[in-house]
Design a protein around this motif. Structure first.
Motif, short mmCIF file in Angstrom:
data_model
loop_
_atom_site.label_atom_id
_atom_site.label_comp_id
_atom_site.label_asym_id
_atom_site.label_seq_id
_atom_site.Cartn_x
_atom_site.Cartn_y
_atom_site.Cartn_z
N GLN A 1 48.57 40.52 41.60
CA GLN A 1 47.35 41.08 41.62
C GLN A 1 46.59 40.39 40.40
N GLN A 2 47.16 39.87 39.68
CA GLN A 2 46.40 39.06 38.55
C GLN A 2 45.93 37.58 39.23
N GLU A 3 46.80 37.21 40.10
CA GLU A 3 46.33 35.73 40.79
C GLU A 3 45.18 36.08 41.52
N ALA A 4 45.26 37.20 42.20
CA ALA A 4 44.06 37.64 43.03
C ALA A 4 42.81 37.84 42.51
N TRP A 5 43.17 38.53 41.26
CA TRP A 5 41.79 38.70 40.50
C TRP A 5 41.19 37.48 39.85
N ARG A 6 42.20 36.50 39.37
CA ARG A 6 41.82 35.00 38.84
C ARG A 6 41.01 34.35 39.89
N GLN B 1 42.36 42.38 31.99
CA GLN B 1 42.88 42.79 30.90
C GLN B 1 43.35 44.03 30.70
N GLN B 2 43.09 44.99 31.77
CA GLN B 2 43.55 46.32 31.97
C GLN B 2 44.22 46.51 32.98
N ILE B 3 45.24 47.33 33.27
CA ILE B 3 45.99 47.67 34.52
C ILE B 3 44.97 48.27 35.46
N SER B 4 44.22 48.95 35.08
CA SER B 4 43.42 50.04 35.87
C SER B 4 42.48 48.97 37.08
N ASP B 5 42.26 47.63 36.40
CA ASP B 5 41.51 46.91 37.29
C ASP B 5 42.39 46.34 38.42
N LEU B 6 43.74 46.29 37.98
CA LEU B 6 44.64 45.82 39.10
C LEU B 6 45.01 46.69 40.03
N SER C 1 41.65 32.99 30.08
CA SER C 1 41.44 32.51 31.50
C SER C 1 42.71 31.51 31.97
N SER C 2 43.73 31.44 31.10
CA SER C 2 44.67 30.51 31.48
C SER C 2 46.07 31.36 31.44
N GLN C 3 46.21 32.37 30.87
CA GLN C 3 47.67 32.88 31.05
C GLN C 3 47.42 34.54 30.95
N TYR C 4 48.57 35.07 31.15
CA TYR C 4 48.73 36.41 30.81
C TYR C 4 50.14 36.75 30.48
N GLN C 5 50.46 38.08 30.14
CA GLN C 5 51.82 38.59 29.87
C GLN C 5 51.84 39.96 30.28
N LEU C 6 52.73 40.56 31.10
CA LEU C 6 52.50 41.78 31.65
C LEU C 6 53.82 42.42 30.68
N THR C 7 53.79 44.02 30.58
CA THR C 7 54.70 44.29 29.94
C THR C 7 55.08 45.72 30.66
N ALA C 8 56.38 46.21 30.70
CA ALA C 8 56.67 47.64 31.19
C ALA C 8 57.55 48.07 30.43
N THR C 9 57.18 49.30 29.71
CA THR C 9 57.93 49.74 28.54
C THR C 9 58.37 51.06 29.04
N ASN D 1 55.47 36.64 32.35
CA ASN D 1 54.08 36.24 32.11
C ASN D 1 53.92 35.18 33.33
N ARG D 2 52.74 34.28 33.09
CA ARG D 2 52.15 33.52 34.15
C ARG D 2 53.31 32.29 34.55
#
Length: 128
Positions: A48-53, A61-66, A85-93, A116-117
Motif C-alpha cells: 500500500q505504501q508503494e501504491a501511495w508513493r 504517514q498514517q495507517i488510516s491512509d493505507l 519521500s524516500s523511506q518508511y518503517q512499518l511497525t506491528a506491536t 522498512n522500505r
C-alpha cells in the motif's frame, strides 16, 4: 451392558491428561499464527505504501491512509514510525493483554515487528 463408574473416571482422567499435554503446544501454535498474520499485515502495508508513493511525492504517514481495517486487528497495533519521500518503517506491536505480549522465538521477544522500505525486518529471528 455399559460402563462402570471407575471406567468412566479413568477415561476422563486420560482425556484430561492428554488435554493438559496438548494445550501448551496448541497455544504456542496460535501465538505463531498471529505473528504470521501481523507479518502479512506489514507486507500488505508495504504494498500500500508503494501504491501511495506513485500518487503522492512522499510515503503515507498514517495507517488510516493505507488500510483503516488494520486498526481493528485483535492482537497487534500497526503504525508508521518513519515516513519521508524516500523511506518508511512499518511497525506491528502486540497489544497489551494479548497472548502476543509473551511471543518469543528462542530468547528473542517478538512483541514488536518492523519492516522498512529496504526489506530490513527486525527482529530477524521472528521473521524466520
Amino acid at each position: 451392558m455399559g460402563f462402570s463408574l471407575v471406567e468412566l473416571l479413568i477415561s476422563i482422567a486420560l482425556l484430561a491428561t492428554l488435554a493438559a499435554l496438548a494445550y501448551p503446544s496448541l497455544s504456542g501454535y496460535m501465538v505463531k499464527t498471529q505473528r504470521r498474520a501481523a507479518q502479512q499485515g506489514l507486507y500488505h502495508l508495504q504494498l500500500q505504501q508503494e501504491a501511495w508513493r506513485i500518487t503522492y511525492p512522499h510515503y503515507a504517514q498514517q495507517i488510516s491512509d493505507l488500510d483503516p481495517r488494520l486498526a481493528a486487528h485483535a492482537h497487534y497495533s500497526f503504525s508508521i514510525t518513519q515516513a519521508s519521500s524516500s523511506q518508511y518503517q512499518l511497525t506491528a506491536t502486540a497489544k497489551s493483554g494479548s497472548p502476543q505480549v509473551n511471543d518469543y522465538q528462542g530468547s528473542q521477544s517478538c512483541q514488536s515487528l518492523t519492516l522498512n522500505r529496504a526489506q530490513e525486518k527486525t527482529p530477524q529471528e521472528c521473521w524466520e
